[in-house]
Motif scaffolding. Structure first.
Motif, mmCIF file in Angstrom:
data_model
loop_
_atom_site.group_PDB
_atom_site.id
_atom_site.type_symbol
_atom_site.label_atom_id
_atom_site.label_comp_id
_atom_site.label_asym_id
_atom_site.label_seq_id
_atom_site.Cartn_x
_atom_site.Cartn_y
_atom_site.Cartn_z
ATOM 1 N N VAL A 1 0.691 -1.161 -0.033
ATOM 2 C CA VAL A 1 0.039 0.247 -0.076
ATOM 3 C C VAL A 1 0.897 1.066 -0.090
ATOM 4 N N SER B 1 -0.602 4.502 1.033
ATOM 5 C CA SER B 1 -1.131 5.612 1.936
ATOM 6 C C SER B 1 -2.275 4.728 2.906
ATOM 7 N N ASP C 1 -2.021 10.937 6.472
ATOM 8 C CA ASP C 1 -1.710 9.800 5.775
ATOM 9 C C ASP C 1 -0.478 9.144 6.642
ATOM 10 N N ASP D 1 -14.264 9.115 6.737
ATOM 11 C CA ASP D 1 -13.685 8.069 5.689
ATOM 12 C C ASP D 1 -12.383 7.988 6.228
ATOM 13 N N TYR E 1 -9.067 5.223 4.848
ATOM 14 C CA TYR E 1 -9.136 4.199 3.674
ATOM 15 C C TYR E 1 -7.614 4.203 3.355
ATOM 16 N N VAL F 1 -4.796 3.323 0.228
ATOM 17 C CA VAL F 1 -4.486 3.394 -1.255
ATOM 18 C C VAL F 1 -3.417 2.270 -1.454
ATOM 19 N N GLU F 2 -3.751 1.314 -2.334
ATOM 20 C CA GLU F 2 -2.818 0.313 -2.639
ATOM 21 C C GLU F 2 -1.954 0.837 -3.829
ATOM 22 N N ASN G 1 -5.562 1.407 -6.315
ATOM 23 C CA ASN G 1 -6.996 0.867 -5.787
ATOM 24 C C ASN G 1 -7.184 1.607 -4.429
ATOM 25 N N HIS G 2 -8.685 2.041 -4.208
ATOM 26 C CA HIS G 2 -8.750 2.662 -2.754
ATOM 27 C C HIS G 2 -9.659 1.450 -2.046
ATOM 28 N N ASP H 1 -11.450 0.186 1.744
ATOM 29 C CA ASP H 1 -12.014 0.749 2.950
ATOM 30 C C ASP H 1 -10.963 0.324 4.098
#
Length: 201
Positions: free
Chosen positions: A59, A61, A90, A124, A126, A128-129, A133-134, A136
């Motif tokens: 990931v 982030s 982050d 929210d 989350y 980030v990969e 891709n985001h 949950d």
């Protein structure tokens, strides 16, 4: 590309908030004549995965929302707060400087005994990969605990920096549905982060 096991430094983002000083017994007896800045250092975030999804993952982030910091000073509770949605951090984009979360807040004189950093589960969060891709992010522990290190006496007419270091206590767990859990103190990780009260000369 950053891997989740990356040891994190700190970022220069500035986030300002407000403070509420709560004393359930006798607030008029508290002497608020010390001041502090509060900074966060994430330390390191270890990764693991559930049996339902055992593929390696990376990931870029891990984004969470900070809501409060609660301090116990000689049995009195002091709480610094952030407005909802105003303090996103982050945990994997720290670079060179401490993240300043609160600035010029008031502290009572006395001994600092405990600290709890609050995360906002309603905002929210989350992950980030590395492929963009985001996913949950579920906050398993919305209250992150800190052990007080070294001298914790708050003196009058003195300025401090409260340094919050997650000290390897955070784990990111990938779930079978593609989402993640952020946990503190599980699977052998330290149960608490570390708080250092540093006097400013």
């Amino acid at each position: 590309m950053k891997k989740i096991a990356l040891s994190i430094l700190t970022v220069s983002t500035f986030l300002f908030g407000s403070c509420s000083n709560e004393d359930s017994s006798s607030p008029e007896n508290l002497a608020y004549n010390a001041t502090t800045n509060v900074t966060l250092k994430a330390g390191s975030v270890s990764s693991s995965r559930t049996k339902a999804n055992n593929k390696p993952h990376e990931v870029d982030s891990v984004v969470v929302s900070v809501s409060s910091l609660e301090l116990n000073v000689d049995g009195q509770t002091v709480t610094f707060t952030k407005d909802p949605g105003t303090a996103y951090i982050d945990l994997l984009s720290f670079e060179s400087k401490d993240t300043l979360i609160w600035s010029e807040e008031e502290l009572p004189v006395g001994e600092l005994h405990s600290a709890v950093l609050g995360l906002d589960k309603d905002e929210d969060s989350y992950v980030v990969e590395t492929d963009g891709n985001h996913a949950d992010l579920h906050i398993s522990h919305k209250e992150l605990d800190f052990d007080i290190e070294s001298d914790s006496a708050i003196a009058a007419d003195t300025k401090y920096v409260i340094k919050l270091d997650m000290a390897g206590s955070l784990r990111l767990v990938k779930k079978g549905n593609g989402g993640y859990n952020l946990q503190q103190g599980t699977a052998g990780a330290p149960k608490e982060g570390v708080l250092i009260l540093q006097k400013v000369d």
